[in-house]
Scaffold this active site. Structure first.
Site, mmCIF file in Angstrom:
data_model
loop_
_atom_site.group_PDB
_atom_site.id
_atom_site.type_symbol
_atom_site.label_atom_id
_atom_site.label_comp_id
_atom_site.label_asym_id
_atom_site.label_seq_id
_atom_site.Cartn_x
_atom_site.Cartn_y
_atom_site.Cartn_z
ATOM 1 N N LYS A 113 -36.599 32.647 -39.220
ATOM 2 C CA LYS A 113 -35.757 33.669 -39.833
ATOM 3 C C LYS A 113 -36.277 34.071 -41.220
ATOM 4 C CE LYS A 113 -32.460 33.603 -36.586
ATOM 5 N NZ LYS A 113 -33.005 32.642 -35.612
HETATM 6 C C1 LIG Z 1 -32.887 32.532 -34.233
HETATM 7 C C2 LIG Z 1 -33.762 31.544 -33.576
HETATM 8 C C3 LIG Z 1 -34.246 31.738 -32.269
HETATM 9 C C4 LIG Z 1 -33.864 32.933 -31.438
HETATM 10 O O1 LIG Z 1 -34.440 34.131 -31.923
HETATM 11 P P1 LIG Z 1 -33.816 35.546 -31.491
HETATM 12 O O2 LIG Z 1 -34.547 36.541 -32.302
HETATM 13 O O3 LIG Z 1 -32.353 35.477 -31.838
HETATM 14 O O4 LIG Z 1 -34.024 35.691 -30.032
HETATM 15 C C5 LIG Z 1 -35.097 30.782 -31.746
HETATM 16 N N1 LIG Z 1 -35.430 29.679 -32.439
HETATM 17 C C6 LIG Z 1 -34.980 29.451 -33.692
HETATM 18 C C7 LIG Z 1 -35.362 28.200 -34.393
HETATM 19 C C8 LIG Z 1 -34.133 30.374 -34.303
HETATM 20 O O5 LIG Z 1 -33.683 30.149 -35.544
#
Ligand SMILES: *Cc1c(COP(=O)(O)O)cnc(C)c1O
Length: 496
Positions: A113
């Protein structure tokens, strides 16, 4: 370069500039903003070899953020991708067990993120300035664990902004909860809600559509925006690292010029894999997009049947950031797949809201044929962490392991030997207990820090700063509420 306009996937709002779409986050009609056309790379990927991450980011993002000047965009990029990352490369690629792991967790909160949320505050504050907005921009965000911390870190004490994060009580890991509860900053608030992530996400979407709340806040000089992956300002920076991964594989000559690669992404809200898809549409040589789900395998079933059905039990897994039944960003792919017909998309989204299910046409399915849906259950995830560790010594987190397990099955069943990049979305230290348990069986230690130290010995890599930092940090946030009371909570927090 042609100017790009942003339109709502539900047809109600049209012709916004990129900066306006970023400021708004979600369209007033409940839709998501999409560019009116997907631009092609105006460079040869080969020309990017040995360029910095920041330069690649600029070349890619300028194609979609057409109303930002070069100076503005370079300012945002320079402040986002700086020494807060623990590697100069910003992202790195590691080969293990016949796949390439694209490590996206070198930012401040050790999950992917950070890749978008470290730049979003800059994109947003520049957007406010460009559009003459003098209101405080209050970010409302629902999080399944990682977005919340990354967004708070990005927005903490940024002048002209504030942020309120909602997360499902009991639906995030202990480490994730502690990361959020210890966040400093005079403009940050965290609330745990009694419900799951879908409840939190639905609640936030309703707040965005609440005209009464909007009026109340405007009187105080506050306007709302979103840091969730429904904001196009989250999606666009995520395209960059797929280009960077490709460039890295070219630099080390793992692939030939123009050779197609597959991308395998552990998926929750469908943002990360949608960015991968956009990279392909813009001209990156990509074959399959492998969409990996955990036991909440709505997306896997959707790609296999053409039917999206969220009417099922919500399962709490060891990959909490993927525990989602309503994947918001899928709406963007649906919209593209029906020829950008907002009326069709609106109809399907209404069915989803009213009945929890919709089906797409054969034509729409054909449009999505680059996507392959797979899922891995908890046993398979643990087994994959262990087998990869035993074979190579490389330790992956539970989310990445979902993707790795799905990829292994895909390779076995399809015989497709295309070189594949797996998005590695979190540091194993973020989910240390589950990872250690997978590697060595039962973990008796009750103390989380002991578990982290044990994992450190196994993995042989340093404990990230993000982990040591929160060890002695004070808990600053204890708010809780029912999902139905989120509006009241927002009014309370913003009452001054
Ligand atoms: C948010 C997240 C995901 C999923 O990603 P999306 O873009 O919501 O599909 C997968 N792994 C981790 C560690 C995340 O923080």
């Amino acid at each position: 370069m042609r100017e790009i306009c942003y339109n709502s996937t539900r047809g109600g709002e049209q012709g916004l500039s990129a900066s306006q779409a970023i400021l708004k986050g979600l369209a007033s009609d409940g839709g998501l903003f999409m560019p009116d056309h997907i631009p092609a790379f105006d460079f040869d990927v080969e020309a990017l070899l040995h360029e910095s991450y920041q330069e690649i980011a600029y070349r890619v993002m300028r194609l979609l953020l057409t109303d930002y000047t070069e100076e503005e965009l370079r300012f945002c990029i320079a402040h986002a991708y700086d020494e807060t990352f623990d590697t100069d490369e910003i992202v790195s690629v590691k080969e293990a067990g016949g796949a390439y792991y694209l490590e996206l967790f070198h930012g401040r909160t050790i999950a992917f993120k950070d890749m978008a949320l470290s730049i979003l505050p800059y994109l947003l504050t520049v957007a406010a300035k460009k559009n003459g907005v003098t209101n405080t921009i209050e970010i409302l965000t629902a999080t399944s664990g990682d977005t919340g911390k990354a967004a708070m870190t990005g927005f903490a004490d940024v002048p002209g902004t504030g942020i309120i994060v909602f997360y499902p009580k009991g639906g995030v890991s202990r480490f994730q909860e502690l990361q959020m509860a210890t966040q400093r900053g005079s403009n940050v608030s965290v609330v745990s809600i009694h419900g799951n992530f879908d409840d939190a996400q639905r609640g936030v979407k309703e707040l965005f559509g609440d005209r009464d709340l909007e009026k109340q806040l405007l009187e105080k000089g506050i306007q709302l925006s979103s840091a969730n992956s429904i904001n196009i300002g989250r999606l666009i920076p995520q395209i960059v690292y797929y280009v960077s991964a490709y460039v890295k594989l070219r630099e080390t000559e793992e692939i030939a010029a123009g050779e197609a690669i597959n991308l395998c992404v552990p998926t929750g809200n469908f943002g990360n894999i949608l960015a991968a898809y956009l990279a392909k549409r813009m001209g990156l040589p990509v074959g399959r997009l492998i969409c990996a789900s955990n036991e909440n395998k709505v997306l896997c079933d959707f790609f296999r049947s053409g039917r999206y059905d969220k009417n099922r039990r919500f399962i709490l897994t060891t990959s909490p950031s993927m525990d989602i039944l309503v994947s918001s960003n899928l709406e963007r792919l649906i919209y593209l797949s029906c020829g950008e017909d907002a009326a069709i998309n609106r109809g399907l989204m209404r069915q989803l809201k009213e009945n929890g299910v919709y089906s797409v046409t054969e034509e729409m399915r054909a449009f999505m044929q680059d996507f392959f849906g797979g899922s891995a259950d908890e046993k398979e995830v643990a087994a994959r962490i262990r087998s990869l560790y035993e074979e190579t010594g490389y330790v992956i987190d539970t989310h990445t392991a979902v993707a790795s397990a799905v990829y292994e099955a895909y390779r076995r069943e399809s015989g497709d030997s295309t070189k594949t990049v797996i998005a590695s979305t979190a540091s194993p230290f973020k989910f240390a207990r589950a990872v250690l348990q997978a590697i060595q069986g039962e973990v008796q230690e009750t103390d989380d820090w002991t578990v982290i130290e044990l994992l450190q010995k196994k993995a042989g890599i340093p404990i990230p700063k993000a982990v040591t930092e929160i060890r002695h940090a004070r808990v600053l946030h204890r708010r809780e509420c029912d999902a139905a009371d989120m509006k009241q909570e927002v009014s309370d927090i913003l009452k001054h």
